[in-house]
Every structure is written in C-alpha cells, then in structure tokens.
Design a protein around this motif. Structure first.
Motif, mmCIF file in Angstrom:
data_model
loop_
_atom_site.group_PDB
_atom_site.id
_atom_site.type_symbol
_atom_site.label_atom_id
_atom_site.label_comp_id
_atom_site.label_asym_id
_atom_site.label_seq_id
_atom_site.Cartn_x
_atom_site.Cartn_y
_atom_site.Cartn_z
ATOM 1 N N UNK A 238 -44.762 -41.000 6.116
ATOM 2 C CA UNK A 238 -44.396 -40.424 4.827
ATOM 3 C C UNK A 238 -45.631 -40.132 3.973
ATOM 4 N N UNK A 239 -46.635 -41.020 4.039
ATOM 5 C CA UNK A 239 -47.849 -40.787 3.271
ATOM 6 C C UNK A 239 -48.585 -39.537 3.770
ATOM 7 N N UNK A 240 -48.685 -39.394 5.086
ATOM 8 C CA UNK A 240 -49.328 -38.208 5.657
ATOM 9 C C UNK A 240 -48.529 -36.941 5.355
ATOM 10 N N UNK A 241 -47.207 -37.084 5.338
ATOM 11 C CA UNK A 241 -46.359 -35.939 5.001
ATOM 12 C C UNK A 241 -46.689 -35.408 3.610
ATOM 13 N N UNK A 242 -46.880 -36.305 2.651
ATOM 14 C CA UNK A 242 -47.198 -35.890 1.289
ATOM 15 C C UNK A 242 -48.589 -35.266 1.199
ATOM 16 N N UNK A 243 -49.521 -35.742 2.036
ATOM 17 C CA UNK A 243 -50.898 -35.257 1.973
ATOM 18 C C UNK A 243 -51.055 -33.905 2.652
ATOM 19 N N UNK A 244 -50.522 -33.775 3.881
ATOM 20 C CA UNK A 244 -50.757 -32.558 4.661
ATOM 21 C C UNK A 244 -49.579 -31.597 4.659
ATOM 22 N N UNK A 245 -48.416 -32.033 4.141
ATOM 23 C CA UNK A 245 -47.290 -31.113 3.993
ATOM 24 C C UNK A 245 -46.290 -31.130 5.125
ATOM 25 N N UNK A 246 -46.640 -31.716 6.267
ATOM 26 C CA UNK A 246 -45.668 -31.813 7.346
ATOM 27 C C UNK A 246 -45.713 -33.218 7.935
ATOM 28 N N UNK A 247 -44.651 -33.564 8.638
ATOM 29 C CA UNK A 247 -44.517 -34.933 9.135
ATOM 30 C C UNK A 247 -45.129 -35.065 10.525
ATOM 31 N N UNK A 248 -46.047 -36.026 10.724
ATOM 32 C CA UNK A 248 -46.623 -36.269 12.053
ATOM 33 C C UNK A 248 -45.647 -37.061 12.918
ATOM 34 N N UNK A 249 -44.815 -36.357 13.654
ATOM 35 C CA UNK A 249 -43.795 -37.006 14.476
ATOM 36 C C UNK A 249 -44.386 -37.446 15.819
ATOM 37 N N UNK A 250 -43.862 -38.533 16.359
ATOM 38 C CA UNK A 250 -44.247 -39.013 17.681
ATOM 39 C C UNK A 250 -43.129 -38.613 18.645
ATOM 40 N N UNK A 251 -43.342 -37.522 19.376
ATOM 41 C CA UNK A 251 -42.280 -36.948 20.207
ATOM 42 C C UNK A 251 -42.827 -36.516 21.551
ATOM 43 N N UNK A 252 -41.919 -36.203 22.468
ATOM 44 C CA UNK A 252 -42.328 -35.643 23.752
ATOM 45 C C UNK A 252 -41.190 -34.814 24.330
ATOM 46 N N UNK A 253 -41.592 -33.866 25.167
ATOM 47 C CA UNK A 253 -40.650 -33.076 25.936
ATOM 48 C C UNK A 253 -40.929 -33.315 27.402
#
Length: 325
Positions: A238-253
């Motif tokens: 959430x903190x990074x989301x506020x700073x950079x504008x998008x959420x750093x999600x931990x995902x994979x395909x």
C-alpha cells in the motif's frame, strides 16, 4: 505456430507495460552520452513541445488499433465483447470497468484496440481507455499508448474528452484501480467501489451517461499471493502504491513453452466483457453530495444486476454474488 504468435502478442504487451517506459528513458539518457546525442536532443525537444497532447485528446491511430497482432492477442484467452444496449452518438459516456485484474487485459483489448470490433458494435462511439498519468511521461511508451486511444486518468484529460471533443466519446475508467488489483485472484468476484465516487461526480458535472462494464474471467488469468491486512508485506504494498501510483503485486502465470511451468505469460482463460445499460445522467456543474450518492447507488445496483444476469453463462453458480468493497 498460431499458438506461439498468440503467446508472443500477449507477452509483448506485458513486457511493454512493465519495461518500455523505463527502457525508453534509459536509452534516451544513454544516447546523450554518445554520438547520437543530436537525435536524443531532437526527441527531447519534441517531447517538450508535445507534452500536453495526452491530456488534449491524444493521438490515436486507426492503423495501430487494427494491427493483426491484436487479433492474436484476443484469441489467446480468448476475449469477447458483448453489447447489451445501443449507445447514442449524440451523448458522451463514462464506462466503469470492473474488475481491474492484474493487467486489465479485457479493458485493453476491447477499448484500446479494434480486435473485438468495438466500433462496429457501437457505431459513432469513440472509446478512450484511461490509465495512470505517469505512463505518459515515459519516452516512446507514451506514444505507443496514445496510438491506441489511451489517455491519462486525470481531471484535465477526461474533462477535455467529455466537454471539448464533441459527442460520441466514451472514457473507460478502471474504477477499482491499483487498490483493487491487490485483491484479485482466480474465482474471486469482488470490486472496490463503495468509496469510489469521483467518476460519478465527474459524470454529473459533464452530463455524461454512466455505463457499467463487467469482465468475467479478468481475475482468472494470473495467480497472486494475497497478503493479509496489517501484515508487513501488505503495508509495504500500500505504501508503494501511494508513492509510484500502482500496486506491486506478487503474481505468476505460466511459462512460454509450457502451461505447467511458472512465468509471465497469463493463463489462457476466457475473458468476456459485458457492456451494460447506460444510466442517463443530468448535467449539474456543482452536484450536491446527496445527488452524487444517489447516482452512485444507482450505478452499484446496475452493476450488480449486470453481474447477476450473466454470471451463470460464464461458469459461475446462481449462488455466487458480487462483493463490493
């Protein structure tokens, strides 16, 4: 061969979204340190001159929107666009797109390209998909986005499209934004909407009709690690989301060559986007809070009805509900 072309078309968009802006910036800086500095200087001068174009309607290209590559992109999942009602070219619209997913593949394919035939299904309507304004500060990537009719999701850009660009405009806003992407997972039907009223206020100020849009399957194309609220990782996201504008999600395909391995390629799960019935909105330059709340409630009811009407057609059970946060 066709399957590989489909994977490549999807993977290039993922890599472009994640890295093209940063790569273009680094390349431009590097060129200033080489004999190609003149080219870098000319592009920088053009960038300064062209700085306001994204928020003044952009520079869409019908040629780019109709690239054959996007049909491979569409067929990989596949992605479908379903029209439920006619839209009048004499009106302007704000589409609320749900859910965000990780990359909003359905939103991009349906509204940033012509792969699913938006212009044929909605003649006279010109869609503009809104995304983070920061993307338009990135060399090269900004031009790539604008060519698809993509615009910054800020007040100036949307106001221009809805008030100074004639009629027949449809601004597509992924309402849940980065916050919603942190909660997406396969089989999860939830949207972040309760406290998102800015798009409703904007619709009232411009007299633009509201159109709910729901994409079944958008959350199914990646698997994500969802951290519990109040954990360190969640707070960091959430903190990074506020700073950079998008959420750093931990995902994979899945991997490029095998669906059994992990990688950046999304799973080929069907995405079906339903464009609902427009809600007629009056023009009120200074809408009072109760008016905003009224139309926000109408929008939620309309979105919920849209979900309930079509859910069983796309693999959900009658007992499944849309969770609105």
């Amino acid at each position: 061969m066709e399957k590989h072309l489909q994977v490549i078309s999807v993977l290039q968009w993922v890599i472009s979204f994640l890295a093209m802006g940063a790569a273009g910036t680094v390349l431009l800086i590097y060129m200033f340190c080489t004999d190609l500095w003149v080219i870098a200087a000319m592009y920088t001068a053009w960038l300064i001159f062209d700085w306001n174009t994204p928020k003044q309607g952009g520079r869409r290209s019908s040629w780019v929107r109709n690239w054959t590559m996007w049909t491979y992109f569409r067929d990989y999942f596949p992605i479908r666009l379903i029209k439920t009602h006619n839209l009048l070219p004499s009106r302007n619209y704000i589409f609320g797109y749900h859910p965000h997913g990780i990359f909003s593949f359905g939103a991009f394919c349906n509204f940033g390209t012509e792969a699913t035939g938006f212009s044929k299904k909605f003649p006279g309507i010109k869609p503009s998909l809104a995304t983070l304004a920061g993307n338009f500060r990135m060399p090269v990537f900004r031009d790539y986005l604008m060519s698809g009719g993509i615009c910054p999701v800020n007040r100036n850009s949307i106001d221009y499209l809805l008030s100074q660009n004639g009629t027949g405009n449809a601004v597509v806003i992924v309402v849940g934004g980065a916050a919603e992407s942190l909660n997406c997972a396969p089989g999860k039907n939830s949207v972040t909407l309760n406290n998102r009223k800015g798009f409703v206020r904007l619709a009232l100020q411009q007299g633009s009709d509201l159109v709910p849009v729901y994409s079944f399957g958008e959350n199914d194309v990646y698997k994500q690690v969802i951290f519990e609220e109040r954990t360190w990782w969640r707070l960091a996201q959430k903190r990074l989301q506020k700073i950079i504008g998008f959420a750093p999600c931990l995902f994979h395909g899945c991997g490029f060559f095998s669906s059994d391995s992990w990688g950046m390629v999304p799973y080929n799960k069907p995405i079906t986007t339903i464009v609902g019935e427009p809600i007629t909105v009056p023009k009120i330059e200074q809408p009072p809070r109760d008016m905003v709340d009224l139309y926000h409630a109408m929008y939620i009811n309309s979105l919920t009805s849209l979900f309930d009407k079509y859910k069983t057609r796309f693999g959900l059970k009658e007992s499944d509900i849309l969770h609105i946060h």
